[in-house]
Design a protein around this motif. Sequence first.
Motif, short mmCIF file in Angstrom:
data_model
loop_
_atom_site.label_atom_id
_atom_site.label_comp_id
_atom_site.label_asym_id
_atom_site.label_seq_id
_atom_site.Cartn_x
_atom_site.Cartn_y
_atom_site.Cartn_z
N PHE A 155 0.74 -1.20 -0.06
CA PHE A 155 0.22 0.22 0.07
C PHE A 155 0.99 1.39 -0.09
CE2 PHE A 155 -2.47 3.33 1.93
CZ PHE A 155 -3.59 3.37 1.16
N PHE A 156 2.00 1.27 0.73
CA PHE A 156 2.65 2.36 0.95
C PHE A 156 3.58 2.71 -0.26
CE2 PHE A 156 6.40 5.18 2.65
CZ PHE A 156 5.94 5.94 3.28
N LEU A 157 4.00 1.82 -1.39
CA LEU A 157 4.63 2.12 -2.17
C LEU A 157 4.36 3.37 -3.16
CD1 LEU A 157 6.75 1.24 -4.49
CD2 LEU A 157 5.38 0.09 -5.64
N ASN A 158 3.02 3.52 -3.36
CA ASN A 158 2.67 4.63 -4.07
C ASN A 158 2.57 6.02 -3.44
OD1 ASN A 158 1.57 2.31 -5.31
ND2 ASN A 158 0.02 3.25 -6.32
N ILE A 159 2.77 5.79 -2.16
CA ILE A 159 2.71 7.14 -1.20
C ILE A 159 4.38 7.54 -1.44
CG2 ILE A 159 2.81 8.09 1.08
CD1 ILE A 159 0.66 6.17 1.49
N ALA A 160 5.27 6.42 -1.41
CA ALA A 160 6.58 6.58 -1.44
C ALA A 160 7.00 7.30 -2.68
CB ALA A 160 7.45 5.29 -1.12
N MET A 161 6.41 6.86 -3.67
CA MET A 161 6.46 7.22 -4.97
C MET A 161 6.47 8.71 -4.93
SD MET A 161 5.59 4.02 -7.30
CE MET A 161 5.64 5.14 -8.79
N ALA A 162 5.07 9.00 -4.71
CA ALA A 162 4.80 10.50 -4.68
C ALA A 162 5.53 11.45 -3.89
CB ALA A 162 3.48 10.57 -4.32
N MET A 163 6.02 10.58 -2.78
CA MET A 163 7.10 11.61 -1.89
C MET A 163 8.28 11.87 -2.72
SD MET A 163 8.90 10.20 1.41
CE MET A 163 9.85 8.88 0.58
N GLY A 164 8.85 10.76 -3.36
CA GLY A 164 10.04 10.87 -4.20
C GLY A 164 9.62 11.88 -5.12
N LYS A 165 8.83 11.98 -5.84
CA LYS A 165 8.53 13.15 -6.80
C LYS A 165 8.51 14.50 -6.24
CE LYS A 165 6.94 14.46 -10.92
NZ LYS A 165 8.29 14.98 -11.93
N ALA A 166 7.73 14.54 -4.92
CA ALA A 166 7.53 15.85 -4.47
C ALA A 166 8.96 16.33 -3.85
CB ALA A 166 6.62 15.80 -3.15
N ILE A 167 9.89 15.33 -3.33
CA ILE A 167 11.21 15.71 -2.95
C ILE A 167 12.05 15.94 -4.22
CG2 ILE A 167 13.20 14.80 -1.97
CD1 ILE A 167 11.77 13.03 -0.27
N MET A 168 12.06 15.53 -5.48
CA MET A 168 13.05 15.56 -6.47
C MET A 168 12.55 16.93 -7.21
SD MET A 168 15.31 13.64 -5.88
CE MET A 168 16.55 14.31 -7.28
N ASP A 169 11.55 17.28 -7.43
CA ASP A 169 11.10 18.16 -8.37
C ASP A 169 11.77 19.63 -8.03
OD1 ASP A 169 9.52 16.81 -10.19
OD2 ASP A 169 7.52 17.31 -9.48
N PRO A 170 11.92 19.96 -6.78
CA PRO A 170 12.70 21.26 -6.48
C PRO A 170 14.00 21.17 -6.93
CG PRO A 170 11.26 20.43 -4.61
CD PRO A 170 10.97 19.60 -5.44
N VAL A 171 14.58 19.92 -7.19
CA VAL A 171 15.93 19.58 -7.40
C VAL A 171 16.26 20.09 -8.93
CG1 VAL A 171 17.94 18.15 -7.21
CG2 VAL A 171 16.05 18.29 -5.64
N ARG A 172 15.04 20.05 -9.79
CA ARG A 172 15.23 20.15 -11.15
C ARG A 172 15.91 21.51 -11.66
NH1 ARG A 172 9.47 18.61 -13.22
NH2 ARG A 172 10.07 19.69 -15.00
N ASP A 173 16.44 21.52 -12.81
CA ASP A 173 16.94 22.75 -13.32
C ASP A 173 17.96 23.64 -12.50
OD1 ASP A 173 15.58 22.65 -15.80
OD2 ASP A 173 13.76 22.97 -14.70
N ILE A 174 19.07 22.80 -11.84
CA ILE A 174 20.20 23.54 -11.32
C ILE A 174 21.29 23.51 -12.24
CG2 ILE A 174 21.62 23.66 -9.21
CD1 ILE A 174 19.54 22.09 -7.46
N ASP A 175 21.65 24.59 -12.61
CA ASP A 175 22.49 24.85 -13.72
C ASP A 175 23.93 24.17 -13.25
OD1 ASP A 175 21.71 25.80 -16.06
OD2 ASP A 175 22.04 27.81 -15.52
N GLY A 176 24.56 23.11 -13.83
CA GLY A 176 25.72 22.67 -13.59
C GLY A 176 25.53 21.46 -12.61
N SER A 177 24.51 21.11 -12.16
CA SER A 177 24.45 19.84 -11.42
C SER A 177 24.48 18.70 -12.30
CB SER A 177 23.03 19.69 -10.49
OG SER A 177 22.95 18.70 -9.80
#
Lengths: 502, 59, 416
Positions: free
Chosen positions: C225-247
């Motif tokens: 049951f928790f898998l889908n929660i973990a996935m949405a959590m992963g997406k929520a954590i990673m989206d602010p990390v997008r588009d950092i020049d040089g990363s």
Amino acid sequence: MNDVVVNKVRKGFYLDSVALMRLSRKIAEKEGIREAALMMGTPQNREIMTNAGLLEEAGRAAEGGDLVIAIRAITRETAETALIESESYLDQPMAAGGEGVAWRPRTLRAAVKSMPEANLVLISVPGDFAIAEARKAIRRGLHTMIFSDNVPLEEEAALKREARELGCLVMGPDCGTAIINGTPLAFANSVPRGEIGIVGASGTGTQEVTCLIAQYGGGISQAIGVGGRDLKSEVGGISTLMALDALEADPKTKQVVLISKPPPTEVASRVLERIAACRKPVIICFIGSGELTMPTNAVQVYTLKDAARKSLGLSLDGIENPDSVRIGQARRACVHGLFSGGTLCAEAQVIFRAAGEIVRSNSPVPGASPVNHSGEGHLLLDLGDDQYTLGKPHPMIDPTVRDEMLINSVNDITVGIILVDLVIGYGAHEDPAGHFAKILKANANNDQPIILASVTGTDRDPQNRTDQIAKLKSAGVLVAPTNADAANWAITAIQSRRGEVH
Amino acid sequence: MSESKVKKLLDEPLRVVNIGLEGFATELEQQGVKVIQVDWSPPAGGDTKLANLLSKLGT
Amino acid sequence: MKIIEDANREALKRMLSGDPVLVDVIPASAAIPELKQRMILHAGPPIGWDRLCGPMRGAVTGIAVFEGWAPDLEAAENLAADGAFELHPNHHFDAVGPMTGLTTISQPVMVIENRTFGNRAYCAINEGLGKVLRFGGNDEEVLDRLRWLRDVLGPAMGKALRSGDGIPLKSLIARGLTMGDEMHQRNVACSGLTLRALAPALATTTTSDDGLPEILAFVGGNDQFFLNIAMAMGKAIMDPVRDIDGSTLVTAMSRNGTDFGIRVSGTGDTWFTAPVEMPEGLYFPGFTESDANPDMGDSTIVETIGLGGFAMGAAPAVAGFVGAGAASGAAVFTRTMGEITFGENPEWTIPALDYLGVPTGIDIRLVVETGLAPTINTGIAHKEPGVGQVGAGVVRAPMSCFEQALRGFAERIGVS
């Protein structure tokens, strides 16, 4: 389908699903088994087993907390045997994990992460990659010893310049020997701690000097290798100068010894200038070099043996002569030297030249001729040279490199003396004397040349020097206390033989 | 200061990262020296173009 | 290079400072306003119907019937082949989905809010094991369950969550790791912890007439049951990390059953893709490797944040899925993944590894240099539409994605 299905339910028996899947596969792989499942009896699992044609009445009645063993096989007997086997797997305790699976880092970065207190990186990967790894090491503030060779000179120079900026020591490339704070690294010997610090651009030269110091009752504070080309003009002695700085500051070091091939004039003067400013006495052995003007705190010596003796304040004269070194009547007075150590070969050449003998070599010192030079003279060969080791291990690791030449020389009527070195210690072959003795015995000859040897090493080395000497003697080999003595014995024998003939 | 850093090496017990011949690490271990062996392989699987790019980007 | 180090440090900081909270369950149409009729979001990088694998086709036809876009599966397939449905990656709409991972207008989605950055991410509710849409199942039983999720569980869960301040996930994951979950193959502990957190509110906001007993039985009976929660959590954590020049850190790994794709912070929205690989694993009775579909799903987002294969050391039993599979080898997976990450997560630690933090921030430079591809724990779907899950195992991300990404990155910052 005539398959037989057998079910057994174990009430209230729980096992992890992955463990069960592994067991199921093990049973299913057996001869005569069509399908097998060990599963907890949840509704979903029962559905999977039903679809696989595995459930009979017993299994259908199982509940979530029960373990179902379900087997479909070609005969009832096979199925029941497999059932018993499954149960025995379930009941037998797991073998203890023991050591488990060990992790090994794949990169320097990960290695340093797991050992943050690391202070030296020892590199022996192929030359193309060695510099890149060394650069990563110094950029992490780590000192390096680069055993690898085949590194372009300009890359060595660039690496060392960067390392100097970062305050890191680069020993090598092509550095075979070092003893840092009592620890022998790569090809080095177990010697007592003491007050003599060595800077060595030559691996076997450093090994011979440290072992002779031990033999004469002294000890070593540090032996810093710098690599065979550190004193070339392109590199300018960067590591040598850093090593001199370090030994001057090292309170355990009272006496410094520098061992190298003769450097070009401008590098020699830079090094001598630094030595002149050193607060400690320095002994310099530029093997093969003529006399140079020395600073007041420095003494120049010409052989490795003299470097060791001088460092302990011992007199330089006195060759221990053997009882008799007499060359057989059928033999002529030519010496074949088959060396595994490059600097040991150079030291022998220096001694032969000093005694007025004509010498040919594949790596000639000043005054000796190249090996392809026609004419007379003794032949002193460095078998560790690229031409002999291409695609093969170094003769110190694999002594068979020397076998064929040894046999040829034994059977060569012009050869009166065969001169060899055996280098033991860490990194070296586990029993070079045993191997040498075996080859000699297998190729014995009624009127064979004198075999003269020396053993570089100590009794604390894994091979034990005394044992190695005993093995050589039992094969009829004359063993001199040092490489220099072996060369001198050879000269005495050939010169007295000439006297007899005259 | 280069002097102090190299001198420090001479004052401390050696702790070695060994990259290459495993025998060197084994012998050091037998002497009681702390050593870690790197299970090394050529960077980027030996693809020199990628390895060159990596060395410029730094790792 | 200093700009890279600085950019990666910033990226890791954003990852570690994320504060994901499960706050709501709402219809996908409310969560993603761009969603319209006949629009299907799917797992993985962009792909068209022609190249879709069997289970993905099965799921597309099933969802079309569920949404009422086609009267039956056959008609749905004809419509799909005619291009009647618009296909887009979940990742382009703040969403993720496991395996086939379809998201459509009337499905309920769980809402994870990253309270540090204010962004939200969405994922549908896990359907349980057996024959399910995410593995390509599409019969009436599958569609009936989707209707129940839409009409009963989704609204009830949303109501319960809205009655409180949501369920903070960072600490819940930390506890799950100490209880043997790695949040990809194994979610037993986190599923239980979630139900425990949700139950009091559910008991208050939902009655037996609204299906409370069925809801509790369903969530309590679903280890994943928790898998889908973990996935949405992963997406929520990673989206602010997008588009950092040089990363050079990976912001998403994802597969559609045909292609594996990755995105890297310093190269923006570009997908670097390669053919997916076959998982190595264990099969349910009656199935073998020859039945298996190649790797599939957005669930690799959990490896992207240091869980799943990267946290294998926390879940030794999962190591049994691979090769010789000694449980004591689980630690080796985690430590090996530590060779390709920029850092570790000090809040998500593994007791058996002396509280080593999970390796975090996959650095494409380190992947290419070491030749160590990310290890992914995954379920295995049957290759034919409509069959469902046939096993579970471990798969490697294709190295070529990372090599392409490295070249693309170098070009972008002007290094050749």
